[in-house]
Design an enzyme around this catalytic site. Structure first.
Site, PDB file in Angstrom:
ATOM      1  N   LYS A 100       0.844  -1.299  -0.076  1.00 40.90           N
ATOM      2  CA  LYS A 100       0.122  -0.182   0.025  1.00 40.90           C
ATOM      3  C   LYS A 100       0.886   1.309   0.072  1.00 40.90           C
ATOM      4  CE  LYS A 100      -3.998  -2.020   2.173  1.00 40.90           C
ATOM      5  NZ  LYS A 100      -4.646  -2.384   3.686  1.00 40.90           N
ATOM      6  N   GLY A 124      -2.141   0.047   8.899  1.00 37.58           N
ATOM      7  CA  GLY A 124      -2.322   1.733   8.854  1.00 37.58           C
ATOM      8  C   GLY A 124      -2.778   2.623  10.088  1.00 37.58           C
TER       9      GLY A 124
HETATM   10  N1  LIG Z   1       7.857  -6.539  -3.858  1.00 38.46           N
HETATM   11  C1  LIG Z   1       6.474  -6.873  -3.831  1.00 38.46           C
HETATM   12  N2  LIG Z   1       5.788  -6.349  -4.979  1.00 38.46           N
HETATM   13  C2  LIG Z   1       4.438  -6.537  -4.901  1.00 38.46           C
HETATM   14  N3  LIG Z   1       3.837  -6.924  -3.884  1.00 38.46           N
HETATM   15  C3  LIG Z   1       4.468  -6.957  -2.645  1.00 38.46           C
HETATM   16  C4  LIG Z   1       5.849  -6.939  -2.832  1.00 38.46           C
HETATM   17  N4  LIG Z   1       6.168  -7.115  -1.277  1.00 38.46           N
HETATM   18  C5  LIG Z   1       5.235  -7.493  -0.505  1.00 38.46           C
HETATM   19  N5  LIG Z   1       4.100  -7.279  -1.457  1.00 38.46           N
HETATM   20  C6  LIG Z   1       2.663  -7.589  -0.695  1.00 38.46           C
HETATM   21  O1  LIG Z   1       2.300  -6.662  -0.226  1.00 38.46           O
HETATM   22  C7  LIG Z   1       1.108  -7.223   0.545  1.00 38.46           C
HETATM   23  C8  LIG Z   1       0.939  -6.532   1.959  1.00 38.46           C
HETATM   24  O2  LIG Z   1       0.969  -5.051   1.891  1.00 38.46           O
HETATM   25  P1  LIG Z   1       0.115  -4.182   3.043  1.00 38.46           P
HETATM   26  O3  LIG Z   1      -1.160  -4.622   2.921  1.00 38.46           O
HETATM   27  O4  LIG Z   1       0.655  -2.945   2.771  1.00 38.46           O
HETATM   28  O5  LIG Z   1       0.737  -4.578   4.237  1.00 38.46           O
HETATM   29  P2  LIG Z   1       0.176  -5.014   5.660  1.00 38.46           P
HETATM   30  O6  LIG Z   1      -1.409  -5.512   5.642  1.00 38.46           O
HETATM   31  O7  LIG Z   1       0.906  -5.841   6.536  1.00 38.46           O
HETATM   32  O8  LIG Z   1      -0.110  -3.434   6.538  1.00 38.46           O
HETATM   33  C9  LIG Z   1       1.334  -8.532   0.557  1.00 38.46           C
HETATM   34  O9  LIG Z   1       0.012  -9.297  -0.024  1.00 38.46           O
HETATM   35  C10 LIG Z   1       2.773  -8.884  -0.342  1.00 38.46           C
HETATM   36  O10 LIG Z   1       2.322 -10.039  -1.241  1.00 38.46           O
HETATM   37  O1  LIG Z   2      -6.573  -4.259   6.490  1.00 38.84           O
HETATM   38  C1  LIG Z   2      -6.452  -2.962   6.955  1.00 38.84           C
HETATM   39  O2  LIG Z   2      -5.524  -2.135   7.046  1.00 38.84           O
HETATM   40  P1  LIG Z   2      -3.877  -2.747   6.906  1.00 38.84           P
HETATM   41  O3  LIG Z   2      -3.501  -3.343   5.547  1.00 38.84           O
HETATM   42  O4  LIG Z   2      -3.110  -1.380   7.047  1.00 38.84           O
HETATM   43  O5  LIG Z   2      -3.574  -3.627   8.301  1.00 38.84           O
HETATM   44  C2  LIG Z   2      -7.716  -2.536   7.681  1.00 38.84           C
HETATM   45  O6  LIG Z   2      -8.813  -3.323   7.704  1.00 38.84           O
HETATM   46  C3  LIG Z   2      -8.046  -1.186   6.946  1.00 38.84           C
HETATM   47  O7  LIG Z   2      -8.248  -1.644   5.599  1.00 38.84           O
HETATM   48  P2  LIG Z   2      -8.164  -0.305   4.351  1.00 38.84           P
HETATM   49  O8  LIG Z   2      -6.918  -0.080   4.422  1.00 38.84           O
HETATM   50  O9  LIG Z   2      -8.875  -1.176   3.134  1.00 38.84           O
HETATM   51  O10 LIG Z   2      -8.976   0.659   5.064  1.00 38.84           O
END
Ligand SMILES: Nc1ncnc2c1ncn2[C@@H]1O[C@H](COP(=O)(O)OP(=O)(O)O)[C@@H](O)[C@H]1O
Ligand SMILES: O=C(OP(=O)(O)O)[C@H](O)COP(=O)(O)O
Length: 394
Positions: free
Chosen positions: A197, A374
């Site tokens: 993200k 987040g």
């Molecule tokens: N180099 C990369 N390219 C594309 N996707 C990636 C890469 N590294 C990690 N990811 C993906 O990022 C996703 C998690 O991202 P995010 O939602 O930001 O983390 P979190 O839920 O821990 O906050 C995972 O599904 C993973 O596959």
């Molecule tokens: O998975 C969540 O956030 P996270 O990936 O930052 O942990 C929460 O459920 C919030 O989801 P959203 O980032 O689609 O608002």
């Protein structure tokens, strides 16, 4: 916390609209990590014991205001029934007459799960009509969705303006544990930011640079920084309009004396998937038609050393596409380093990061696993969480 909690109010016979974060990772209709469901159980069970009629609401994924069949909460209701050893009713909508009729049937201690609140465009817009429609369903609002507390949406913020609004146990615990660790952080203090993200997380880095001694970047997020340094990144994840921002952060880190760590090598793939061909290359040698899907072994070693020397580590976002074994090594190395560093207080945030440590069977070695990625980052930055601010003061 100066906000009222679920402990502070009488729940007997009351209809309670409880916002939870059941945004769990799913694959082919199966829940692949149920951490967030388990984390909500203490509040749900307490409300049941107190004789409340429990109405649960959550989002799942990002359906953008439309019904997306794969994002229905039906599998979650099924799993929750098993965990509570009680049949959890499931509504196919999140408000309106059909839902009211189901609520009218509830006895004290019964649990009803509403449909994905993000099937309605008003949810993410914090539409006041939708917030009122949610409020009409209940006498009391409980917010236990720490993971979504940074969102000012109808079910996380708007509704709190219409009926008495209090926090749940998970919300209280998250705010207390993270607040305590961050109020006077032990040093060296290291933040590890990864995941996909990019838009959500890149801004957070700015504020973290005022607080940490070391900042480690990995995951999909890293490649915007690599690009900012003038290297080609092939097909890797890129947020083109954030390149200048990334550059400014590298500069800011220098000015502030923060050690800024970026990948020095990467595991690259010729396509996204388990059947891709892979290779390990230095970070400045990613071919044009390949993409980086994990940090490389040299980077993992470098990050491991930094972690081992840290006293406090916050980690948000995996280092690579850990769901696929070929691209899981970097994330595993970070998780192992945290597990081995017994003197390091580790706070893991984010649905996917929590799922990763769970996958490597290292969850019980972490000091605190936060259900919010987040949300925990914004809280650590010192930002207000709208889902908390809107609750009633003590
Ligand atoms: N180099 C990369 N390219 C594309 N996707 C990636 C890469 N590294 C990690 N990811 C993906 O990022 C996703 C998690 O991202 P995010 O939602 O930001 O983390 P979190 O839920 O821990 O906050 C995972 O599904 C993973 O596959
Ligand atoms: O998975 C969540 O956030 P996270 O990936 O930052 O942990 C929460 O459920 C919030 O989801 P959203 O980032 O689609 O608002």
């Amino acid at each position: 916390m100066n906000k009222k909690s679920v402990k502070d109010i009488d729940l007997k016979g009351k209809r309670v609209f409880c916002r939870v974060d059941f945004n769990v990772p799913m694959q082919d209709g199966q829940i692949t990590d149920e951490t967030r469901i388990r984390a909500a159980l203490p509040t749900i069970q307490y409300m049941q014991e107190q004789g409340a009629k429990v109405i649960l609401a959550s989002h799942l994924g990002r359906p953008k205001g439309q019904v997306v069949e794969e994002m229905r909460l039906t599998p979650v209701a099924k799993r929750l029934s098993e965990l509570l050893s009680k049949d959890v009713k499931k509504a196919d909508e999140a408000y309106g007459e059909s839902v009211k009729a189901m609520i009218a049937e509830l006895n004290e201690g019964d649990v009803l799960l509403l449909e994905n609140v993000r099937f309605y465009p008003g949810e993410e817009k914090n539409d006041s009509e939708l917030a009122k429609a949610f409020a009409e369903l209940a006498d009391i609002y409980v917010n236990d969705a720490f993971g979504a507390a940074h969102r000012a949406h109808a079910s996380t913020e708007g509704i709190a303006h219409h009926i008495p609004a209090v926090s749940g146990f998970l919300m209280d615990k998250e705010l207390e544990v993270i607040g305590k660790a961050l109020s006077n952080p032990e040093r060296p203090f290291t933040a590890i930011i990864g995941g996909a993200k990019v838009k959500d997380k890149i801004g957070v880095i700015d504020n973290l640079l005022d607080k940490v001694d070391n900042l480690i970047i990995g995951g999909g997020l890293a490649y915007t920084f690599i690009k900012a340094q003038g290297h080609e990144i092939g097909q890797s994840l890129l947020e083109e309009d954030k390149i200048d921002l990334a550059k400014s952060f590298i500069e800011k880190a220098k000015e502030k004396g923060v050690n800024f760590y970026m990948p020095v090598d990467a595991v690259i793939a010729d396509k996204f998937g388990a059947d891709a061909n892979t290779n390990v290359v230095a970070i400045e040698e990613i071919p044009a038609d390949w993409q980086a899907l994990d940090i490389g072994p040299k980077t993992a070693e470098l990050y491991r050393d930094v972690i081992k020397k840290s006293k406090l580590v916050i980690w948000n976002g995996p280092m690579g596409v850990f769901e696929i074994d070929k691209f899981a090594q970097g994330t595993k190395a970070v998780a192992e380093a945290l597990a081995e560093s017994k003197d390091t207080y580790s706070i893991i945030g984010g649905g996917d990061s929590a799922a990763a440590v769970e996958k490597f069977n290292l969850a019980d070695q972490m000091s605190h696993i936060s259900t919010g990625g987040g949300a925990s980052l914004e809280f650590m930055e010192g930002k207000e969480l709208p889902g908390v601010t809107a609750l009633n003061d003590k």
